[in-house]
Design an enzyme around this catalytic site. Structure first.
Site, PDB file in Angstrom:
ATOM      1  N   ASP A  55     -37.459  39.955 -92.511  1.00  0.00           N
ATOM      2  CA  ASP A  55     -36.641  39.058 -91.706  1.00  0.00           C
ATOM      3  C   ASP A  55     -35.591  39.928 -91.011  1.00  0.00           C
ATOM      4  O   ASP A  55     -35.701  41.157 -90.973  1.00  0.00           O
ATOM      5  CB  ASP A  55     -36.045  37.926 -92.553  1.00  0.00           C
ATOM      6  CG  ASP A  55     -35.138  38.433 -93.668  1.00  0.00           C
ATOM      7  OD1 ASP A  55     -34.592  39.546 -93.554  1.00  0.00           O
ATOM      8  OD2 ASP A  55     -34.959  37.700 -94.660  1.00  0.00           O
ATOM      9  N   LYS A  91     -35.292  38.086-105.387  1.00  0.00           N
ATOM     10  CA  LYS A  91     -35.980  38.845-104.342  1.00  0.00           C
ATOM     11  C   LYS A  91     -35.336  40.225-104.267  1.00  0.00           C
ATOM     12  O   LYS A  91     -34.127  40.341-104.218  1.00  0.00           O
ATOM     13  CB  LYS A  91     -35.873  38.122-103.003  1.00  0.00           C
ATOM     14  CG  LYS A  91     -36.642  36.799-102.983  1.00  0.00           C
ATOM     15  CD  LYS A  91     -36.419  36.040-101.688  1.00  0.00           C
ATOM     16  CE  LYS A  91     -37.300  34.798-101.639  1.00  0.00           C
ATOM     17  NZ  LYS A  91     -37.010  33.949-100.469  1.00  0.00           N
ATOM     18  N   LYS A 206     -38.239  32.965 -87.798  1.00  0.00           N
ATOM     19  CA  LYS A 206     -37.118  33.883 -87.989  1.00  0.00           C
ATOM     20  C   LYS A 206     -36.654  34.412 -86.646  1.00  0.00           C
ATOM     21  O   LYS A 206     -37.467  34.669 -85.742  1.00  0.00           O
ATOM     22  CB  LYS A 206     -37.547  35.044 -88.882  1.00  0.00           C
ATOM     23  CG  LYS A 206     -37.965  34.622 -90.279  1.00  0.00           C
ATOM     24  CD  LYS A 206     -36.811  34.087 -91.099  1.00  0.00           C
ATOM     25  CE  LYS A 206     -37.219  33.834 -92.539  1.00  0.00           C
ATOM     26  NZ  LYS A 206     -36.094  33.394 -93.370  1.00  0.00           N
ATOM     27  N   ASN A 237     -30.890  34.708 -90.770  1.00  0.00           N
ATOM     28  CA  ASN A 237     -30.660  35.469 -92.008  1.00  0.00           C
ATOM     29  C   ASN A 237     -29.375  36.300 -91.984  1.00  0.00           C
ATOM     30  O   ASN A 237     -29.366  37.483 -92.350  1.00  0.00           O
ATOM     31  CB  ASN A 237     -31.881  36.333 -92.348  1.00  0.00           C
ATOM     32  CG  ASN A 237     -33.040  35.486 -92.855  1.00  0.00           C
ATOM     33  OD1 ASN A 237     -33.948  35.157 -92.090  1.00  0.00           O
ATOM     34  ND2 ASN A 237     -33.002  35.092 -94.118  1.00  0.00           N
ATOM     35  N   GLU A 261     -30.230  28.325 -88.714  1.00  0.00           N
ATOM     36  CA  GLU A 261     -29.950  28.647 -90.117  1.00  0.00           C
ATOM     37  C   GLU A 261     -29.321  30.033 -90.253  1.00  0.00           C
ATOM     38  O   GLU A 261     -29.745  30.985 -89.590  1.00  0.00           O
ATOM     39  CB  GLU A 261     -31.274  28.579 -90.888  1.00  0.00           C
ATOM     40  CG  GLU A 261     -31.180  28.908 -92.357  1.00  0.00           C
ATOM     41  CD  GLU A 261     -32.486  28.584 -93.068  1.00  0.00           C
ATOM     42  OE1 GLU A 261     -33.167  27.612 -92.682  1.00  0.00           O
ATOM     43  OE2 GLU A 261     -32.835  29.309 -94.018  1.00  0.00           O
ATOM     44  N   GLU A 287     -28.111  29.177 -98.648  1.00  0.00           N
ATOM     45  CA  GLU A 287     -29.131  29.655 -99.589  1.00  0.00           C
ATOM     46  C   GLU A 287     -28.683  30.855-100.411  1.00  0.00           C
ATOM     47  O   GLU A 287     -29.159  31.050-101.526  1.00  0.00           O
ATOM     48  CB  GLU A 287     -30.424  30.014 -98.828  1.00  0.00           C
ATOM     49  CG  GLU A 287     -30.287  31.235 -97.937  1.00  0.00           C
ATOM     50  CD  GLU A 287     -31.599  31.627 -97.267  1.00  0.00           C
ATOM     51  OE1 GLU A 287     -32.072  30.841 -96.431  1.00  0.00           O
ATOM     52  OE2 GLU A 287     -32.140  32.695 -97.583  1.00  0.00           O
ATOM     53  N   HIS A 337     -33.335  25.496-100.380  1.00  0.00           N
ATOM     54  CA  HIS A 337     -33.984  26.766-100.034  1.00  0.00           C
ATOM     55  C   HIS A 337     -35.093  27.132-101.023  1.00  0.00           C
ATOM     56  O   HIS A 337     -34.881  27.129-102.230  1.00  0.00           O
ATOM     57  CB  HIS A 337     -32.925  27.880-100.039  1.00  0.00           C
ATOM     58  CG  HIS A 337     -33.486  29.263 -99.978  1.00  0.00           C
ATOM     59  ND1 HIS A 337     -33.505  30.115-101.056  1.00  0.00           N
ATOM     60  CD2 HIS A 337     -34.072  29.933 -98.954  1.00  0.00           C
ATOM     61  CE1 HIS A 337     -34.057  31.270-100.702  1.00  0.00           C
ATOM     62  NE2 HIS A 337     -34.417  31.190 -99.441  1.00  0.00           N
TER      63      HIS A 337
HETATM   64 MG   LIG Z   1     -33.279  31.115 -94.793  1.00  0.00          MG
END
Ligand SMILES: [Mg+2]
Length: 407
Positions: A55, A91, A206, A237, A261, A287, A337
């Site tokens: 991302d 992650k 994205k 992001n 977002e 998130e 999320h």
């Molecule tokens: Mg997101």
């Protein structure tokens, strides 16, 4: 006349009091409090991803492409034979740390009544109080908390959404996994078509490419491809600064997006608030936040139109429900999320029509599939979360820890 007892009121009238004739031990008042948590199993599972994922955080050089997701699974059993399963995840870095913290605090659950989820959450938080009430330690607690809610719903014979008090049996859903930045635009278009054809209701792509014009070109192509009527979202992001977010937000107004977002750093509540106030397009974020308290900073600054909590990241379902109450009080929309297997139930129980995020990544972990049609994901009729681990998930297990005795 219904079965029951006749008694006299103070005025002398006869009334019939219905008697309960159920023979199900789990429904007898007081019975549930006799049960105790007797066995716990933790599993650290590494899920490999088919393709390295990028991302905007990768394109700005802050992170490497993601190749796996680390899961912390908790399986619980009680003296009466009730079972629960829950999970947390990480992650990139953090998975081994979550597992280590969960292992350290595991014995605190043994002997506790599994119904007393609030008490257990607090006990676990105090057991690791010196490492704080957010972040990695809280996410280890989350795996236990989710398992306890799963157990409670299973014992009641209800899907979790029904136990919580559902507002609907299905939730609008949108796909995220098809629109990452490593994916060529032609493939993004194919993925979008496949998602919509499968019954998914919206498409998120994205953005946050350092080449802003490339973002706008790709967005134009996707919008033309899926048509004006299809719900479309973008996700930066956290990779824009305030001026860039303002400029890109204005440029994107014409695309009629459902939301933008994470336009800014996850902790920039004031920056998000200024953006949300100046744009027509709704702003979604949350998130990355790791506690209800962190989300409250967003809420009190009017930083978002749509709040995006992640139950495993904020301490589990117990904490999510506290946040949902705050969010409802502030008339916020909800789009949790990741982890649709948990969040479908939580979104179904939120009063204002929510969205749930469709990722296909977790499918190898679970034997069950969620049903999707007409733009919506349907709450499964199975009790609890409605998930069981696959043999493949067992094979990807890196470490386990057990506490207590299995019956
Ligand atoms: Mg997101």
């Amino acid at each position: 006349m219904p079965a029951g007892r006749i008694r006299l009121t103070p005025q002398g009238h006869e009334v019939v009091t219905k008697t309960h004739t159920t023979t199900n031990a789990a429904h007898v008042a007081g019975e549930a409090t006799l049960d105790r948590i007797s066995w716990i199993k933790l599993s650290s599972v590494t899920l490999p991803l088919a393709t390295p994922i990028s991302d905007a955080k990768v394109l700005t050089g802050r992170q490497k492409p993601m190749t796996e997701v680390a899961f912390l699974f908790v399986e619980l059993e009680t003296e009466q034979g009730h079972e629960g399963i829950g999970f947390s995840y990480s992650k990139r870095a953090g998975g081994p740390g979550q597992f280590a913290h969960a292992r350290e605090i595991a014995d605190n659950l043994l002997g506790e009544d599994p119904s007393d989820i609030g008490k257990i959450w607090t006990k676990l938080a105090w057991s690791g109080a010196s490492v704080g009430r957010s972040g990695l330690a809280t996410q280890a607690i989350a795996a236990y908390d989710v398992a306890l809610w799963d157990l409670k719903a299973k014992r009641a014979g209800l899907p979790l959404a029904k136990l919580l008090g559902a507002h609907r049996d299905s939730v609008r859903c949108y796909n995220t996994s098809g629109g990452f930045l490593h994916t060529p635009t032609e493939q993004v278009l194919d993925n979008a078509s496949a998602s919509l054809a499968s019954g998914i209701g919206g498409i998120k792509i994205k953005v946050g490419n350092p080449d802003r014009k490339q973002d706008l070109r790709r967005l134009t192509t996707v919008r033309e491809h899926i048509g004006d009527g299809a719900p479309l979202m973008v996700d930066a992001n956290q990779q824009w600064d305030r001026p860039t977010a303002q400029r890109m937000g204005r440029a994107m107004e014409e695309f009629d997006l459902v939301w933008i977002e994470e336009p800014l750093d996850a902790y920039d509540a004031q920056g998000h608030a200024a953006l949300a106030a100046s744009l027509d397009t709704p702003i979604a974020t949350g998130e990355m936040l790791a506690s209800v308290a962190e989300h409250y900073e967003l809420i009190r600054h009017n930083a978002a139109d749509i709040i995006q909590p992640d139950a495993p990241r904020i301490g589990g379902i117990t904490q999510f429900l506290k946040l949902a109450a705050l969010a409802e009080h502030h008339n916020l929309q909800l789009a949790p999320h990741f982890a649709m297997e948990i969040h479908l139930h939580l979104a179904a129980a939120y009063p204002i029509e929510p969205w749930v995020e469709h990722f296909d990544w977790l499918e190898p972990l679970f034997n069950e599939r969620l049903t999707i049609s007409d733009g919506r994901m349907h709450v499964p009729s199975r009790p609890g979360l409605g998930i069981t681990l696959t043999d493949q998930a067992r094979a990807w297990t890196q470490a386990t820890h057990e506490a207590g005795k299995r019956h």
